[in-house]
Design a protein around this motif. Structure first.
Motif, PDB file in Angstrom:
ATOM      1  N   ILE A 167      -5.515   4.913  -1.465  1.00 17.01           N
ATOM      2  CA  ILE A 167      -6.740   4.295  -2.170  1.00 17.01           C
ATOM      3  C   ILE A 167      -7.952   4.522  -1.137  1.00 17.01           C
ATOM      4  CG2 ILE A 167      -8.112   2.347  -2.829  1.00 17.01           C
ATOM      5  CD1 ILE A 167      -5.131   1.038  -3.598  1.00 17.01           C
ATOM      6  N   ALA A 183      -2.531   1.197  -9.086  1.00 12.96           N
ATOM      7  CA  ALA A 183      -3.006   1.889  -8.002  1.00 12.96           C
ATOM      8  C   ALA A 183      -2.691   1.248  -6.773  1.00 12.96           C
ATOM      9  CB  ALA A 183      -4.584   2.115  -8.055  1.00 12.96           C
ATOM     10  N   TYR A 241     -14.022   2.444  -5.550  1.00 13.61           N
ATOM     11  CA  TYR A 241     -12.812   2.995  -4.837  1.00 13.61           C
ATOM     12  C   TYR A 241     -12.505   4.322  -5.676  1.00 13.61           C
ATOM     13  CZ  TYR A 241      -9.947   1.092  -8.552  1.00 13.61           C
ATOM     14  OH  TYR A 241      -9.271   0.659  -9.582  1.00 13.61           O
ATOM     15  N   LEU A 243      -9.066   7.371  -5.811  1.00 15.01           N
ATOM     16  CA  LEU A 243      -7.553   7.565  -5.679  1.00 15.01           C
ATOM     17  C   LEU A 243      -7.309   9.018  -5.333  1.00 15.01           C
ATOM     18  CD1 LEU A 243      -6.332   5.330  -8.767  1.00 15.01           C
ATOM     19  CD2 LEU A 243      -6.785   4.526  -6.330  1.00 15.01           C
ATOM     20  N   LEU A 300       0.054   7.216  -3.662  1.00 12.83           N
ATOM     21  CA  LEU A 300      -1.300   7.427  -3.627  1.00 12.83           C
ATOM     22  C   LEU A 300      -1.815   6.682  -2.507  1.00 12.83           C
ATOM     23  CD1 LEU A 300      -3.130   5.170  -4.979  1.00 12.83           C
ATOM     24  CD2 LEU A 300      -2.372   6.119  -7.147  1.00 12.83           C
ATOM     25  N   ALA A 303       0.049   2.507  -4.175  1.00 16.68           N
ATOM     26  CA  ALA A 303      -0.410   2.586  -2.704  1.00 16.68           C
ATOM     27  C   ALA A 303       0.695   2.181  -1.835  1.00 16.68           C
ATOM     28  CB  ALA A 303      -1.751   2.266  -2.369  1.00 16.68           C
ATOM     29  N   THR A 308     -10.406  13.514  -5.041  1.00 15.84           N
ATOM     30  CA  THR A 308     -10.010  12.159  -5.269  1.00 15.84           C
ATOM     31  C   THR A 308     -10.551  11.733  -6.629  1.00 15.84           C
ATOM     32  OG1 THR A 308     -12.081  11.499  -4.001  1.00 15.84           O
ATOM     33  CG2 THR A 308      -9.779  11.517  -2.800  1.00 15.84           C
ATOM     34  N   PRO A 335      -4.394  -1.116   0.700  1.00 12.06           N
ATOM     35  CA  PRO A 335      -4.300  -1.579  -0.906  1.00 12.06           C
ATOM     36  C   PRO A 335      -4.337  -2.897  -0.988  1.00 12.06           C
ATOM     37  CG  PRO A 335      -2.345  -0.475   0.140  1.00 12.06           C
ATOM     38  CD  PRO A 335      -3.298  -0.452   1.170  1.00 12.06           C
ATOM     39  N   ARG A 360      -6.228  -0.341 -11.807  1.00 15.21           N
ATOM     40  CA  ARG A 360      -6.425  -0.988 -10.106  1.00 15.21           C
ATOM     41  C   ARG A 360      -4.920  -1.529  -9.881  1.00 15.21           C
ATOM     42  NH1 ARG A 360     -10.823  -2.932  -6.972  1.00 15.21           N
ATOM     43  NH2 ARG A 360      -9.874  -3.920  -5.563  1.00 15.21           N
TER      44      ARG A 360
END
Length: 97
Positions: free
Chosen positions: A73, A62, A89, A91, A71, A66, A35, A82, A59
């Motif tokens: 988080i 992400a 955080y 990823l 992916l 998510a 990660t 998410p 962000r």
């Protein structure tokens, strides 16, 4: 560990959402069992050296990735919702084991 100096074959890291999403996934794909934090990813994909400007776009990207299931988080080592997380955080790619 991921080598931050190696940027070959990364998609362009402009602020367009699709390009940024692809760049994030490409960085994560280099070390799929790891990660990475948003700053670690930003430092790898930033071509101008000012990676701080990428933190909020990363962000947002992400969260979208998510929600799409592309992916995960993590916060304190555990997957988070998410749409509802705060603070530091990391990823990672979804694991298929």
């Amino acid at each position: 560990m991921l080598n931050h100096d190696s940027t070959a074959a990364l998609p362009p890291a402009d602020h367009q959402p699709v390009h940024l999403e692809n760049a994030i996934l490409a960085v994560l794909a280099r070390a799929p069992a790891e990660t990475l934090s948003a700053p670690e990813i930003a430092q790898v994909i930033s071509d101008a050296g000012d990676w701080h400007t990428l933190l909020m776009p990363i962000r947002r990207a992400a969260v979208k990735l998510a929600l799409d299931g592309r992916l995960i988080i993590y916060r304190k080592g555990k997957p988070v919702d998410p749409t509802d997380f705060r603070g530091v955080y990391r990823l990672g790619l979804p694991r298929h084991d």
